[in-house]
Design an enzyme around this catalytic site. Structure first.
Site, PDB file in Angstrom:
ATOM      1  N   LYS A  94       0.830  -1.215   0.000  1.00  0.00           N
ATOM      2  CA  LYS A  94       0.000   0.000   0.000  1.00  0.00           C
ATOM      3  C   LYS A  94       0.858   1.256   0.000  1.00  0.00           C
ATOM      4  O   LYS A  94       0.352   2.365  -0.160  1.00  0.00           O
ATOM      5  CB  LYS A  94      -0.944  -0.009   1.205  1.00  0.00           C
ATOM      6  CG  LYS A  94      -0.259   0.009   2.537  1.00  0.00           C
ATOM      7  CD  LYS A  94      -1.285  -0.022   3.658  1.00  0.00           C
ATOM      8  CE  LYS A  94      -0.598  -0.079   5.000  1.00  0.00           C
ATOM      9  NZ  LYS A  94      -1.524  -0.191   6.107  1.00  0.00           N
ATOM     10  N   GLY A  97      14.225   6.428  24.928  1.00  0.00           N
ATOM     11  CA  GLY A  97      14.541   5.084  24.452  1.00  0.00           C
ATOM     12  C   GLY A  97      15.947   5.016  23.900  1.00  0.00           C
ATOM     13  O   GLY A  97      16.225   5.576  22.845  1.00  0.00           O
ATOM     14  N   THR A 121      11.309   6.539  20.744  1.00  0.00           N
ATOM     15  CA  THR A 121      11.637   5.292  20.053  1.00  0.00           C
ATOM     16  C   THR A 121      11.776   4.176  21.082  1.00  0.00           C
ATOM     17  O   THR A 121      12.837   3.920  21.623  1.00  0.00           O
ATOM     18  CB  THR A 121      12.873   5.468  19.121  1.00  0.00           C
ATOM     19  OG1 THR A 121      13.383   4.188  18.800  1.00  0.00           O
ATOM     20  CG2 THR A 121      13.961   6.310  19.717  1.00  0.00           C
ATOM     21  N   ASP A 179       8.854  -8.662  10.601  1.00  0.00           N
ATOM     22  CA  ASP A 179       8.534  -8.001  11.874  1.00  0.00           C
ATOM     23  C   ASP A 179       7.207  -8.448  12.483  1.00  0.00           C
ATOM     24  O   ASP A 179       6.944  -8.166  13.654  1.00  0.00           O
ATOM     25  CB  ASP A 179       8.484  -6.475  11.681  1.00  0.00           C
ATOM     26  CG  ASP A 179       9.870  -5.845  11.618  1.00  0.00           C
ATOM     27  OD1 ASP A 179      10.865  -6.591  11.565  1.00  0.00           O
ATOM     28  OD2 ASP A 179       9.957  -4.597  11.616  1.00  0.00           O
ATOM     29  N   HIS A 232      47.050  -8.648   4.924  1.00  0.00           N
ATOM     30  CA  HIS A 232      47.631  -7.644   5.820  1.00  0.00           C
ATOM     31  C   HIS A 232      47.851  -6.337   5.056  1.00  0.00           C
ATOM     32  O   HIS A 232      48.288  -6.380   3.908  1.00  0.00           O
ATOM     33  CB  HIS A 232      48.969  -8.157   6.357  1.00  0.00           C
ATOM     34  CG  HIS A 232      49.655  -7.166   7.240  1.00  0.00           C
ATOM     35  ND1 HIS A 232      49.240  -6.920   8.531  1.00  0.00           N
ATOM     36  CD2 HIS A 232      50.706  -6.341   7.000  1.00  0.00           C
ATOM     37  CE1 HIS A 232      50.017  -5.982   9.054  1.00  0.00           C
ATOM     38  NE2 HIS A 232      50.921  -5.613   8.156  1.00  0.00           N
TER      39      HIS A 232
HETATM   40  C1  FAD Z   1      14.952   3.949  11.958  1.00  0.00           C
HETATM   41  C2  FAD Z   1      15.091   2.483  11.700  1.00  0.00           C
HETATM   42  C3  FAD Z   1      16.333   1.944  11.436  1.00  0.00           C
HETATM   43  C4  FAD Z   1      16.466   0.586  11.186  1.00  0.00           C
HETATM   44  N1  FAD Z   1      17.719   0.093  10.943  1.00  0.00           N
HETATM   45  C5  FAD Z   1      17.874  -1.228  10.712  1.00  0.00           C
HETATM   46  C6  FAD Z   1      19.156  -1.768  10.426  1.00  0.00           C
HETATM   47  O1  FAD Z   1      20.151  -1.040  10.384  1.00  0.00           O
HETATM   48  N2  FAD Z   1      19.264  -3.084  10.188  1.00  0.00           N
HETATM   49  C7  FAD Z   1      18.170  -3.923  10.233  1.00  0.00           C
HETATM   50  O2  FAD Z   1      18.323  -5.130  10.008  1.00  0.00           O
HETATM   51  N3  FAD Z   1      16.941  -3.452  10.500  1.00  0.00           N
HETATM   52  C8  FAD Z   1      16.765  -2.126  10.740  1.00  0.00           C
HETATM   53  N4  FAD Z   1      15.511  -1.633  10.979  1.00  0.00           N
HETATM   54  C9  FAD Z   1      14.380  -2.590  11.049  1.00  0.00           C
HETATM   55  C10 FAD Z   1      13.896  -2.981   9.646  1.00  0.00           C
HETATM   56  O3  FAD Z   1      13.550  -1.823   8.923  1.00  0.00           O
HETATM   57  C11 FAD Z   1      12.700  -3.914   9.767  1.00  0.00           C
HETATM   58  O4  FAD Z   1      13.042  -5.011  10.585  1.00  0.00           O
HETATM   59  C12 FAD Z   1      12.304  -4.438   8.400  1.00  0.00           C
HETATM   60  O5  FAD Z   1      11.930  -3.382   7.533  1.00  0.00           O
HETATM   61  C13 FAD Z   1      11.135  -5.422   8.520  1.00  0.00           C
HETATM   62  O6  FAD Z   1      10.837  -5.911   7.253  1.00  0.00           O
HETATM   63  P1  FAD Z   1       9.395  -6.488   6.891  1.00  0.00           P
HETATM   64  O7  FAD Z   1       9.508  -6.981   5.488  1.00  0.00           O
HETATM   65  O8  FAD Z   1       8.954  -7.421   7.940  1.00  0.00           O
HETATM   66  O9  FAD Z   1       8.389  -5.259   6.959  1.00  0.00           O
HETATM   67  P2  FAD Z   1       8.413  -3.736   6.518  1.00  0.00           P
HETATM   68  O10 FAD Z   1       9.737  -3.309   6.044  1.00  0.00           O
HETATM   69  O11 FAD Z   1       7.796  -3.012   7.652  1.00  0.00           O
HETATM   70  O12 FAD Z   1       7.431  -3.719   5.259  1.00  0.00           O
HETATM   71  C14 FAD Z   1       6.082  -4.019   5.385  1.00  0.00           C
HETATM   72  C15 FAD Z   1       5.342  -3.482   4.176  1.00  0.00           C
HETATM   73  O13 FAD Z   1       4.003  -3.973   4.207  1.00  0.00           O
HETATM   74  C16 FAD Z   1       3.137  -2.983   3.699  1.00  0.00           C
HETATM   75  N5  FAD Z   1       1.769  -3.277   4.183  1.00  0.00           N
HETATM   76  C17 FAD Z   1       1.333  -3.330   5.470  1.00  0.00           C
HETATM   77  N6  FAD Z   1       0.039  -3.670   5.514  1.00  0.00           N
HETATM   78  C18 FAD Z   1      -0.362  -3.826   4.229  1.00  0.00           C
HETATM   79  C19 FAD Z   1      -1.605  -4.176   3.620  1.00  0.00           C
HETATM   80  N7  FAD Z   1      -2.695  -4.474   4.323  1.00  0.00           N
HETATM   81  N8  FAD Z   1      -1.668  -4.212   2.260  1.00  0.00           N
HETATM   82  C20 FAD Z   1      -0.567  -3.922   1.502  1.00  0.00           C
HETATM   83  N9  FAD Z   1       0.610  -3.596   2.036  1.00  0.00           N
HETATM   84  C21 FAD Z   1       0.725  -3.558   3.374  1.00  0.00           C
HETATM   85  C22 FAD Z   1       3.720  -1.687   4.210  1.00  0.00           C
HETATM   86  O14 FAD Z   1       3.327  -0.595   3.398  1.00  0.00           O
HETATM   87  C23 FAD Z   1       5.230  -1.970   4.136  1.00  0.00           C
HETATM   88  O15 FAD Z   1       5.790  -1.460   2.934  1.00  0.00           O
HETATM   89  C24 FAD Z   1      15.330  -0.271  11.209  1.00  0.00           C
HETATM   90  C25 FAD Z   1      14.066   0.261  11.454  1.00  0.00           C
HETATM   91  C26 FAD Z   1      13.933   1.626  11.698  1.00  0.00           C
HETATM   92  C27 FAD Z   1      12.565   2.178  11.963  1.00  0.00           C
END
Ligand code: FAD
Length: 471
Positions: free
Chosen positions: A40, A183, A271, A315, A447
């Site tokens: 989305k 946090g 956070t 996540d 090295h």
């Molecule tokens: C500031 C910050 C820094 C970070 N730094 C790191 C890092 O350095 N290293 C690391 O490993 N992790 C990091 N993370 C964590 C990492 O971003 C997440 O763990 C990761 O993005 C999770 O991936 P995901 O695919 O589970 O979900 P997400 O990346 O959250 O993607 C989920 C997607 O699902 C879509 N969605 C949700 N509901 C619907 C629906 N009903 N219909 C259609 N689409 C939908 C959303 O729009 C989104 O695009 C960080 C997070 C933050 C906030």
């Protein structure tokens, strides 16, 4: 475009195009499935748009700024070093655009169909996807849910105005004069230190007795030492209680040691963790998908939910909220759907924090290995004993390796120091392959490189390091 309201047939529906979803979609397509991915929002999810990538772009910029200001140790004097933060943001946005464009190209190249819109389950085998223009429905054989997470919003600190989540904190157009961070986990520590390097007066309020509480104290003490160098005030054992904001500043009341105190700054970043996107319109309740008490989807060792042809990754599944965990689970789910006997094994999931210095960890810490009943030997090699880190003028930090007594099997490693984020990969591989200390020590490392610290740390545990005196 759909004619009438008949369902279109696909093999696999992937909901969410973050690092979990887009990786799962590509892997499933590689294995011959007809895949539709729906998001989305932007391709790349939180990681590429509001998380890992933009934060690291800003952190890199902060390092550049600091390096320019402190080049005198190398005999280089740079005068009048200035930050144009709007340009820094342009750089960050450019990085994000390149990466998300890359994902679009990869999906297309792998013949994954992409729909930009929201997804809602109709029943266990069908979902409707919709945006402002269309709302087709799809019948799927398998589904991978990867809807990710969002920042936790605390009642006394509703996001808006001067109270920011990480998303807004990444998009400030000017360096704030002052910033309070509630946090001191990895996001708070990374963003707080980044803004401090750019000149903001930063105060971190943390409930535990240290920032980055998941890491060993001997690692975090190096981070807090550096944080204090740029003037960050770290208030630990503190409970943030309320915030009041006006058009110029925000004041936070907090209690520490039974006393109530307050601090005022231009912005407040809250956070305190992330909440899985398993509620709302998606309709998980409609199809009866089982969640745990914290709202995470219950899955087995292959990512399969309580409905056998529906998988969940990233996540929304318990465990560390990290992009590489999401991608790993995505590959496993796609392979299982394609009939492969893949399973998730979290033994080697690294954790990295991009503070200065960086911290990383993989496998067990010494204490965890002992708790698990292993007889353990462990040792550290300091960066100060390595030619490359000294020549880079970054001699602080260490590599610690935890191994099994007798066999020398590598059980875990922790690194604090320059490029800890990259060095940890070799130790993850060692654990994954069942390598021993001897394997690490016998591997010839070029090295002078930081990688030699890993080899020498293995030699420390074996009792015969060359570049420090063995006691
Ligand atoms: C500031 C910050 C820094 C970070 N730094 C790191 C890092 O350095 N290293 C690391 O490993 N992790 C990091 N993370 C964590 C990492 O971003 C997440 O763990 C990761 O993005 C999770 O991936 P995901 O695919 O589970 O979900 P997400 O990346 O959250 O993607 C989920 C997607 O699902 C879509 N969605 C949700 N509901 C619907 C629906 N009903 N219909 C259609 N689409 C939908 C959303 O729009 C989104 O695009 C960080 C997070 C933050 C906030």
């Amino acid at each position: 475009m759909v004619v009438g309201d008949a369902s279109l047939d696909i093999d696999t529906l992937v909901i969410g195009a973050g690092p979990g979803g887009y990786v799962a979609a590509i892997r499933a397509a590689q294995l011959g499935q007809k895949v539709l991915i729906v998001d989305k929002s932007e391709l790349g999810g939180v990681c590429l748009n509001r998380g890992c990538i933009p934060s690291k772009a800003l952190i890199s910029a902060a390092h550049q700024y600091e390096a320019a200001k402190h080049a005198d140790a190398f005999g280089i004097s740079v005068e009048n070093v200035k930050v144009d933060f709007a340009k820094t943001q342009e750089f960050k946005n450019g990085v994000v655009k390149k990466m998300t464009g890359g994902v679009a190209g990869l999906l297309k190249g792998n013949k994954v169909e992409v729909f930009n819109g929201e997804c809602m389950f109709i029943n266990e085998n069908e979902a409707r996807v919709f945006n402002d223009h269309e709302s087709p429905r799809y019948r799927f054989k398998n589904c991978i849910i990867a809807t990710g997470s969002r920042p936790i919003e605390l009642k006394p600190f509703p996001f808006g105005g001067r109270i920011l989540s990480s998303t807004e904190a990444l998009n400030l157009q000017e360096v704030p004069k002052s910033l309070i961070v509630i946090g001191g986990g990895y996001i708070g520590a990374e963003l707080g230190q980044m803004y401090s390097k750019f000149g903001a007066k930063v105060t971190i309020i943390e409930g535990m007795d240290s920032v980055l509480a998941g890491f060993d104290k001997d690692m975090t003490s190096l981070v807090t030492k550096n944080m204090k160098k740029t003037g960050i005030e770290i208030i630990t054992g503190a409970k943030a209680e309320s915030a009041e904001q006006n058009d110029k500043e925000v004041t936070v009341k907090y209690s520490v040691n039974g006393e109530t105190k307050e601090v005022t700054a231009e912005y407040l970043l809250v956070t305190v963790g992330r909440r899985p996107n398993t509620d709302g319109e998606l309709g998980l309740d409609l199809i009866g998908l089982e969640l745990d008490e914290r709202g995470f989807v219950k899955v087995d060792h292959q990512g399969r939910t309580s409905i056998p042809h529906i998988f969940a990754i990233g996540d929304i599944v318990a465990g560390p909220a990290l992009a590489h965990k999401a991608s790993y689970e995505g590959k496993v789910a796609a392979e299982v759907i394609s009939g492969m006997p893949s399973v998730v094994d979290y033994k080697c999931i690294p954790a990295v924090v991009f503070t200065d210095p960086e911290c990383s960890s993989v496998g067990y810490t010494e204490a965890q290995a002992k708790e698990k009943g292993h007889k353990v030997k462990a040792g550290k090699f300091p960066y100060a004993g390595n030619g490359r880190s000294v020549s880079l003028n970054h001699p602080e930090g260490f590599v610690k390796i935890v191994a099994e007594e007798g066999t020398g099997l590598v059980l875990g490693a922790q690194i604090v120091g320059l490029e800890a984020s990259n060095l940890i990969a070799e130790l993850g591989l060692a654990i994954e392959m069942g390598a021993t200390l001897e394997d690490l020590a016998l591997t010839i490392h070029a090295h002078p490189t930081l990688g030699e610290i890993v080899m020498e740390a293995a030699e420390v545990v074996m009792g015969h390091p060359i570049h420090i005196i063995s006691r």
